[in-house]
Design a protein around this motif. Structure first.
Motif, PDB file in Angstrom:
ATOM      1  N   TRP A  16       2.309   1.841  -3.495  1.00  0.00           N
ATOM      2  CA  TRP A  16       1.264   2.406  -4.471  1.00  0.00           C
ATOM      3  C   TRP A  16       0.886   3.942  -4.128  1.00  0.00           C
ATOM      4  CZ3 TRP A  16      -3.708   4.329  -2.818  1.00  0.00           C
ATOM      5  CH2 TRP A  16      -4.501   4.850  -3.828  1.00  0.00           C
ATOM      6  N   TYR A  17       0.620   4.191  -2.876  1.00  0.00           N
ATOM      7  CA  TYR A  17       0.541   5.476  -2.362  1.00  0.00           C
ATOM      8  C   TYR A  17       1.810   6.521  -2.903  1.00  0.00           C
ATOM      9  CZ  TYR A  17      -0.970   9.442   0.782  1.00  0.00           C
ATOM     10  OH  TYR A  17      -1.346  10.675   0.693  1.00  0.00           O
TER      11      TYR A  17
ATOM     12  N   SER B  94       3.631  12.639  -0.191  1.00  0.00           N
ATOM     13  CA  SER B  94       3.232  11.316  -0.196  1.00  0.00           C
ATOM     14  C   SER B  94       3.950  10.459   0.547  1.00  0.00           C
ATOM     15  CB  SER B  94       2.845  10.799  -1.445  1.00  0.00           C
ATOM     16  OG  SER B  94       3.770  10.576  -2.366  1.00  0.00           O
TER      17      SER B  94
ATOM     18  N   ARG C 220       2.108   6.960  -7.114  1.00  0.00           N
ATOM     19  CA  ARG C 220       0.897   7.471  -8.049  1.00  0.00           C
ATOM     20  C   ARG C 220       1.059   8.677  -8.638  1.00  0.00           C
ATOM     21  NH1 ARG C 220      -3.368   9.833  -3.797  1.00  0.00           N
ATOM     22  NH2 ARG C 220      -1.568  10.700  -2.470  1.00  0.00           N
TER      23      ARG C 220
ATOM     24  N   ARG D 134       3.649  11.006   4.350  1.00  0.00           N
ATOM     25  CA  ARG D 134       2.256  10.147   4.854  1.00  0.00           C
ATOM     26  C   ARG D 134       2.365   8.818   4.520  1.00  0.00           C
ATOM     27  NH1 ARG D 134      -1.212  14.896   1.675  1.00  0.00           N
ATOM     28  NH2 ARG D 134      -0.760  16.545   3.438  1.00  0.00           N
ATOM     29  N   GLY D 135       2.473   8.340   3.471  1.00  0.00           N
ATOM     30  CA  GLY D 135       2.696   7.055   3.245  1.00  0.00           C
ATOM     31  C   GLY D 135       3.691   6.079   4.183  1.00  0.00           C
TER      32      GLY D 135
ATOM     33  N   LEU E  72       0.848  -1.333   0.031  1.00  0.00           N
ATOM     34  CA  LEU E  72      -0.135   0.076   0.018  1.00  0.00           C
ATOM     35  C   LEU E  72       0.859   1.189   0.174  1.00  0.00           C
ATOM     36  CD1 LEU E  72      -2.794  -1.094   2.295  1.00  0.00           C
ATOM     37  CD2 LEU E  72      -2.982  -0.787  -0.088  1.00  0.00           C
ATOM     38  N   PHE E  73       1.924   1.070   0.690  1.00  0.00           N
ATOM     39  CA  PHE E  73       3.038   2.535   0.672  1.00  0.00           C
ATOM     40  C   PHE E  73       3.486   2.631  -0.610  1.00  0.00           C
ATOM     41  CE2 PHE E  73       7.479   3.531   0.716  1.00  0.00           C
ATOM     42  CZ  PHE E  73       7.190   4.705   1.421  1.00  0.00           C
TER      43      PHE E  73
ATOM     44  N   LYS F 115       2.074   3.377   6.631  1.00  0.00           N
ATOM     45  CA  LYS F 115       2.579   1.927   6.785  1.00  0.00           C
ATOM     46  C   LYS F 115       2.943   1.469   8.048  1.00  0.00           C
ATOM     47  CE  LYS F 115       6.847  -0.097   4.982  1.00  0.00           C
ATOM     48  NZ  LYS F 115       8.169   0.015   4.281  1.00  0.00           N
TER      49      LYS F 115
END
Length: 118
Positions: free
Chosen positions: A47-48, A64, A51, A67-68, A44-45, A72
């Motif tokens: 992908w975030y 990002s 992007r 925040r990612g 998920l990290f 995570k």
């Protein structure tokens, strides 16, 4: 990103299958749950963070990343707490799977891009 995720999942499943064959189902699922607690937040990290593309979005990329990484860390902590509280596991195999997946996160990008080391 997908190649690293699939390599992590495949190697964790193979090792968990080995524990399943040698010991029992609880050992295999404990190792696999430990690996999943590290692989899912990392996926998920990535992908975030990735992007956004291009040099005109550098500020968005930097924000990002911060925040990612926070997301995570929190997601991984929540997953580990949930497994330890609600699932019957073999503790040392769970943490072995967790550490194994974290080590793979470091070395897989290096090994996958080995042909670019010229």
């Amino acid at each position: 990103i997908l190649k690293i995720f699939l390599c992590q999942m495949l190697s964790a499943a193979v090792i968990a299958g080995g524990f399943l064959a040698v010991r029992d189902g609880l050992a295999g699922t404990s190792f696999l749950m430990g690996a999943l607690c590290a692989v899912l937040p990392h996926s998920l990290f990535t992908w975030y963070v990735f992007r956004f593309r291009g040099t005109d979005q550098l500020q968005l990329i930097l924000k990002s990343i911060y925040r990612g990484e926070t997301f995570k860390f929190l997601l991984m902590a929540l997953l580990v707490m949930a497994v330890l509280k609600h699932v019957v596991i073999v503790d040392w195999l769970f943490f072995s799977g967790l550490v194994f997946a974290l080590i793979l996160q470091v070395f897989l990008p290096i090994l996958i891009n080995y042909d670019n080391w010229d």
